[in-house]
Scaffold this motif. Structure first.
Motif, short mmCIF file in Angstrom:
data_model
loop_
_atom_site.label_atom_id
_atom_site.label_comp_id
_atom_site.label_asym_id
_atom_site.label_seq_id
_atom_site.Cartn_x
_atom_site.Cartn_y
_atom_site.Cartn_z
N LEU A 320 61.37 92.48 66.61
CA LEU A 320 60.76 93.81 66.85
C LEU A 320 60.36 93.98 68.31
N ALA A 321 59.91 92.89 68.91
CA ALA A 321 59.51 92.95 70.31
C ALA A 321 60.70 92.88 71.26
N GLY A 322 61.89 92.61 70.71
CA GLY A 322 63.08 92.51 71.55
C GLY A 322 63.12 91.23 72.35
N ALA A 323 62.59 90.14 71.77
CA ALA A 323 62.50 88.87 72.48
C ALA A 323 63.28 87.79 71.76
N LYS A 324 64.27 87.23 72.43
CA LYS A 324 65.07 86.16 71.84
C LYS A 324 64.41 84.80 71.98
N THR A 325 63.51 84.68 72.93
CA THR A 325 62.81 83.42 73.18
C THR A 325 61.34 83.70 73.47
N ILE A 326 60.55 82.64 73.48
CA ILE A 326 59.14 82.80 73.83
C ILE A 326 59.00 83.25 75.29
N ALA A 327 59.87 82.78 76.14
CA ALA A 327 59.84 83.21 77.55
C ALA A 327 60.06 84.71 77.65
N GLU A 328 60.99 85.26 76.87
CA GLU A 328 61.22 86.70 76.89
C GLU A 328 60.04 87.46 76.28
N LEU A 329 59.42 86.88 75.27
CA LEU A 329 58.27 87.51 74.63
C LEU A 329 57.14 87.72 75.64
N ARG A 330 57.04 86.81 76.58
CA ARG A 330 55.98 86.87 77.59
C ARG A 330 56.22 87.96 78.64
N GLN A 331 57.36 88.64 78.55
CA GLN A 331 57.66 89.73 79.48
C GLN A 331 57.45 91.10 78.83
N LYS A 332 57.02 91.11 77.58
CA LYS A 332 56.84 92.37 76.86
C LYS A 332 55.47 92.98 77.14
N ASP A 333 55.41 94.30 77.11
CA ASP A 333 54.18 95.02 77.46
C ASP A 333 53.17 94.95 76.32
N MET A 334 51.91 94.70 76.69
CA MET A 334 50.83 94.57 75.72
C MET A 334 49.58 95.27 76.24
N LEU A 335 48.83 95.86 75.34
CA LEU A 335 47.54 96.45 75.68
C LEU A 335 46.43 95.56 75.13
N LEU A 336 45.51 95.18 75.98
CA LEU A 336 44.38 94.36 75.56
C LEU A 336 43.25 95.26 75.05
N GLY A 337 42.48 94.75 74.10
CA GLY A 337 41.38 95.51 73.54
C GLY A 337 40.26 95.75 74.54
N SER A 338 39.37 96.68 74.21
CA SER A 338 38.33 97.11 75.14
C SER A 338 37.39 95.97 75.53
N ASP A 339 37.04 95.10 74.59
CA ASP A 339 36.14 93.99 74.92
C ASP A 339 36.80 93.04 75.91
N VAL A 340 38.08 92.77 75.70
CA VAL A 340 38.80 91.88 76.63
C VAL A 340 38.95 92.56 77.99
N GLN A 341 39.23 93.85 77.98
CA GLN A 341 39.32 94.58 79.25
C GLN A 341 38.01 94.48 80.04
N ASN A 342 36.91 94.69 79.36
CA ASN A 342 35.60 94.63 80.03
C ASN A 342 35.34 93.23 80.57
N TRP A 343 35.69 92.24 79.78
CA TRP A 343 35.51 90.85 80.22
C TRP A 343 36.34 90.61 81.49
N CYS A 344 37.60 91.02 81.45
CA CYS A 344 38.49 90.80 82.59
C CYS A 344 37.99 91.52 83.83
N GLN A 345 37.50 92.72 83.65
CA GLN A 345 36.99 93.47 84.80
C GLN A 345 35.82 92.75 85.43
N ALA A 346 34.93 92.22 84.60
CA ALA A 346 33.77 91.50 85.12
C ALA A 346 34.17 90.19 85.79
#
Length: 363
Positions: A320-346
């Protein structure tokens, strides 16, 4: 003030862990989303799920993580876990082998993992307070392919009979890494890792870490239930960072100094597995998820079928993600949740780059 045997403690841990288990997704995993693309442009059969961690090649990117051992009841659990691991061809890790080293009469509750799974991939497990000789004993007992060294300071603080001196942990780890022959994996036990911790471990030669964040078994809560006075209620659910946050923390380190990442803690389903791999993990661990299923069904065949289903689901989700390998999976676009976003910003971590990885890769 407290008088507990190691056997009692192991049985209590399993019982209390089972009581707190829930199938409800961990919040940060649930809020982490793939950007759906409608044209995968591949077949399910194109997926190669294999991974190599600590120099060990594995056919699937998930394993049964450290659980138990040290009593008659937990020895029986380990026997069944080992059979499932053997039949499903999935790696497995033991619980802390400390009890088996101290008391030879319970050593077989750990060595049964190797007896029932003679050719499989098995990780031994030991606390960071142990020396090199004990590390070698743990590896020998299980004929282990690798050794997990667990970090559990919050658990020890709340544990009635817990340690109070953590001053030699990093030194012990450095000596063990240098002197034992199998790979060493340093893991948390459900409180997550910061980039500073990961960097400290890398500085003493650790090449693989299991960031093991919150969202799964809470050992503060378990140990607090075992106390008869001076309760730590105020600490329950208030210490540590999630597995998602911990992966992002570790991935913020420069690639040339960053160890390989294993993710565990709050992983409940195949989608969590694929999300963790996409975020940067090379391997994903689950423990109570499979233990609980086996205890509910009491059937090896049913649990084995669920393991096989997890393999199929993981392959399909990668498609579904269009990834044949784990390396390709790591190139797919992802949105992080609000709590993680806030943590990262800090913390000064670029969380927005996860949402634009495919475009950045093309450029």
């Amino acid at each position: 003030m407290y008088h507990y045997t190691a056997m009692n403690r192991k049985d209590q841990h399993v019982g209390l862990a089972n009581r707190q288990f829930t199938m409800e997704p961990a919040k940060d995993f649930a809020e982490t989303r793939f950007v759906h693309q409608s044209l995968p442009e591949m077949k399910v059969d194109d997926v190669d799920m294999s991974t190599t961690v600590a120099g060990i090649k594995m056919d699937v990117p998930f394993f049964i993580n450290a659980m138990t051992g040290g009593s008659e009841k937990t020895g029986e659990i380990n026997k069944n876990i080992a059979r499932i691991s053997y039949l499903a061809n999935i790696p497995v890790a033991s619980g802390s082998v400390s009890a088996g080293i101290k008391d030879p009469s319970v050593a077989k509750t750990f060595s049964v993992l190797r007896f029932e799974n003679p050719d499989g991939i098995i990780f031994a497990n030991l606390g960071a307070h142990h020396d090199v000789e004990n590390a070698k004993r743990a590896v020998d007992l299980l004929e282990a392919n690798a050794l997990q060294i667990h970090l559990n300071a919050p658990q020890e603080i709340v544990m009635p009979e817990g340690d109070r001196d953590f001053s030699m942990w990093l030194t012990n780890i450095e000596k063990i890494v240098r002197e034992i022959e199998v790979p060493v994996i340093v893991k948390e036990v459900g409180f997550g890792m910061s980039r500073e911790t990961v960097q400290q471990l890398a500085s003493v030669g650790v090449k693989t870490v299991d960031v093991s964040g919150t969202g799964g078994t809470d050992f503060i809560k378990i140990e607090n239930k075992r106390r008869v006075m001076d309760f730590y209620d105020f600490l329950e659910g208030q210490w540590g960072q999630s597995t998602v946050t911990s992966i992002v923390e570790a991935m913020s380190l420069p690639e040339d100094i960053r160890p390989q990442i294993i993710a565990s803690g709050g992983v409940k389903n195949p989608l969590d597995i694929v999300k963790a791999l996409a975020l940067g993990a090379d391997l994903v661990g689950m423990s109570n998820r499979f233990l609980r299923y086996f205890r509910e069904t009491h059937q090896l065949e049913s649990t084995l079928n669920q393991m096989i289903s997890f393999k199929d689901f993981t392959r399909e989700l990668m498609t579904l993600a269009g990834a044949k390998t784990i390396a390709e999976l790591r190139q797919k676009d992802m949105l992080l949740g609000s709590d993680v976003q806030n943590w990262c910003q800090a913390r000064g971590i670029d969380w927005q780059s996860y949402a634009n990885r495919s475009r950045l890769k093309r450029n």
